[in-house]
Write an enzyme that holds these catalytic residues in place. Structure first.
Site, PDB file in Angstrom:
ATOM      1  N   CYS A 395       0.833  -1.207   0.000  1.00 22.76           N
ATOM      2  CA  CYS A 395       0.000   0.000   0.000  1.00 22.76           C
ATOM      3  C   CYS A 395       0.872   1.263   0.000  1.00 22.76           C
ATOM      4  CB  CYS A 395      -0.961  -0.035   1.179  1.00 22.76           C
ATOM      5  SG  CYS A 395      -2.302   1.169   1.054  1.00 22.76           S
ATOM      6  N   HIS A 561      -3.654  -5.059   0.212  1.00 22.83           N
ATOM      7  CA  HIS A 561      -3.119  -5.601   1.472  1.00 22.83           C
ATOM      8  C   HIS A 561      -3.245  -7.121   1.451  1.00 22.83           C
ATOM      9  CE1 HIS A 561      -2.629  -1.882   3.944  1.00 22.83           C
ATOM     10  NE2 HIS A 561      -3.509  -1.409   3.067  1.00 22.83           N
ATOM     11  N   GLU A 563      -1.987  -9.311   3.248  1.00 25.28           N
ATOM     12  CA  GLU A 563      -1.984  -9.952   4.572  1.00 25.28           C
ATOM     13  C   GLU A 563      -3.389 -10.268   5.075  1.00 25.28           C
ATOM     14  OE1 GLU A 563      -1.503  -5.417   5.295  1.00 25.28           O
ATOM     15  OE2 GLU A 563      -0.783  -6.945   3.893  1.00 25.28           O
TER      16      GLU A 563
END
Length: 578
Positions: A395, A561, A563
């Protein structure tokens, strides 16, 4: 529907989230479908406007909901896809009730905490518990409810009363409470008084915990357990210790007995699937005790002093390390210590930070907002690019990689972002035109969105990882209902428009987003000519989603993102790396 309430006493941050997630996982291993709801008794509508320094990470869901980080734990442990409504806050409840009052839904009655707020809480929980959250597309058998904060807090009172009433509404065989308490170690002795006081308080409020989970620094002696059982009026085996193994302490047997789970009709295929999942979990986690090869990753960020600010990033690295049979050594690096002023203001921290960067096996620059620490992150990115150090930008990390490359490789020395300068001469990163500039909450580009690998991106190391993973790569149009990464529903994600001359549709992936700034499309050609390759794009090709340097060992940055979709048994591809 069976409900398991996980509450906490004495102090916050005692481990309710991990206990709730672990309990749900154990239920899934024996074939039950499980969903989760997190109650946060703060007035914020959601976690979107809360500082990571105060509250920890903001977790983003498929539908764009910005939620408490515990929802990330639920998704990772249970392999489910939750919605924004699985995170219930005081702000949401009061907003809901006030809107109903304004619309005349209460027929002129005086609106009060009881029954209107408590009824709204119960109705919300019972409605959301029925939303399908896994691949079966069926309602869950068990709903795990985590009550945030500490029982006895003034702000938690309406939720405690609602839980007391919910127990009566659904029946005692369908509601079980686990209360997490602290057993501190004082001069070598485990003290039970805080637990006794916490149980006394929760009972005064009308709840009676069925299991008491004691957070302690070592295994409790038999006399300590017996004392807690006696003064808290439970059986000896209803006192469990954390973080010791819940399975070995027989928590599943208690759940089966108290919730009468043996009467439930469980599908044999879910039992088989649960058993396989549990065996794989144990294999992955137990292997960690026998690994010797270590991988060191430097996390260069601005919130490194808060342990939960990058919670999902850390978990994703752990998942990737387990998949690669490596021990993870994560070294947080405060970006401000990499900046030139720190050389004179705090030389020890400055040299230590640069030493950690030089000796790391890889560097991550994660997401964030604001100007603080930006110069240090840019310096770290340049060091990685020039010295062949594996780099991953997330990001903000992608936006800074673009700024660094523009300044040092494309002869744009004043390249900058509109986030850091109101009118930069060369805004290579800009505020997205469709985003609200005046309202902060839930106005970013949020949630699950498709990214398309571009023609000519066959060199991409990241593309190869996605192709080799168990996640589905889609080629061609994405019809409604298409399942992409990890089985996530892409029905709201539409194919980028491509003309006939573009050839076959590019490969597509789905990842979650949370940003309000983006790479300026007007500079893309110049950056590309300078050697920076945007291998993944979105929204008709106008959004730069993935950049990669072809001749670097691993220099990758993504606007999304990754994750948020990482799982123990299915690590995120960007975190796996080369």
């Amino acid at each position: 529907m069976k409900y398991v309430l996980v509450s906490g006493g004495v102090i916050s941050g005692i481990g309710k989230g991990v206990l709730a997630s672990s309990t749900g996982l154990l239920l899934k291993t024996i074939g039950f479908k499980v969903t989760s709801i997190k109650i946060d008794p703060y007035l914020n509508i959601d976690a979107g406007t809360m500082s990571p320094m105060e509250h920890g990470e903001v977790f983003v869901l498929d539908d764009g909901g910005e939620a408490d980080l515990d929802l990330g734990n639920y998704e990772r442990y249970l392999n489910v896809t939750l919605t924004r409504e699985n995170n219930l806050t005081t702000g949401k409840i009061y907003q809901h009730v006030i809107e109903r009052e304004r619309a005349g839904k209460y027929l002129g009655k005086t609106v009060q905490l009881v029954p209107h707020i408590t009824d709204a809480i119960m109705d919300w929980i019972q409605r959301v518990a029925l939303i399908p959250v896994d691949a079966t597309n069926e309602a869950a058998d068990v709903c795990i409810i985590e009550l945030g904060g500490t029982v006895g807090d003034l702000e938690s009172a309406p939720f405690i009363e609602a839980m007391r009433q919910l127990r009566r509404r659904v029946g005692k065989d369908n509601f079980l409470q686990i209360h997490v308490c602290l057993v501190p170690n004082i001069n070598g002795e485990l003290k039970t008084k805080p637990t006794q006081s916490a149980i006394k308080e929760v009972r005064m409020l009308g709840l009676a915990p069925d299991l008491i989970a004691c957070r302690c620094s070592r295994t409790m002696e038999e006399h300590t357990v017996a004392k807690i059982a006696q003064f808290c009026d439970v059986e000896r085996d209803q006192v469990i210790s954390i973080p010791l193994s819940l399975e070995s302490q027989g928590i599943l047997e208690h759940l089966k007995t108290l919730l009468r789970l043996d009467t439930s009709n469980i599908k044999p295929q879910l039992v088989d699937q649960g058993s396989k999942t549990w065996n794989e979990w144990k294999k992955r986690t137990l292997e960690q005790d026998h690994l010797h090869d270590t991988v060191t990753i430097a996390l260069v960020g601005k919130y490194t002093d808060h342990p939960d600010a990058y919670h999902s990033v850390v978990k994703s690295l752990e998942h990737a390390a387990m998949a690669c049979s490596r021990k993870l050594k994560l070294v947080p690096v405060n970006a401000e210590y990499l900046e030139e002023p720190a050389r004179h203001a705090c030389p020890a921290e400055y040299h230590q930070a640069w030493h950690l960067l030089h000796t790391a096996g890889g560097v991550i620059v994660p997401g964030g907002f604001g100007e603080r620490g930006i110069a240090g992150m840019l310096a770290a990115i340049r060091k990685c690019r020039e010295n062949g150090i594996p780099f991953l930008g997330i990001c903000l990390g992608l936006q800074l990689a673009v700024i660094e490359y523009a300044r040092n490789m494309c002869n744009i020395p004043d390249a900058d972002s509109e986030e850091f300068s109101s009118k930069p001469p060369n805004p290579v990163v800009i505020f997205m035109p469709e985003v609200d500039r005046t309202t902060m909450g839930a106005t970013m580009r949020l949630g699950l969105r498709p990214t398309y690998f571009q023609h000519g991106s066959e060199f991409s190391k990241l593309r190869k990882l996605y192709e080799q993973s168990r996640k589905t790569i889609s080629s061609g149009p994405l019809p409604n209902g298409t399942l992409l990464n990890g089985g996530h529903d892409a029905k709201n994600c539409q194919q980028d428009s491509l003309s006939a001359k573009d050839g076959p549709a590019p490969l597509a992936i789905n990842e979650r987003h949370r940003h309000r700034y983006e790479v300026n499309p007007e500079y893309v050609d110049r950056l590309t000519q300078g050697g920076l390759r945007f291998v993944g794009k979105g929204d008709g090709g106008k959004r730069m989603e993935i950049l990669e340097l072809p001749n670097h060992k691993w220099f990758v940055a993504v606007q999304y993102h990754p994750e948020y979709l990482s799982r123990v048994l299915q690590p995120s591809e960007p975190y796996l790396g080369e």
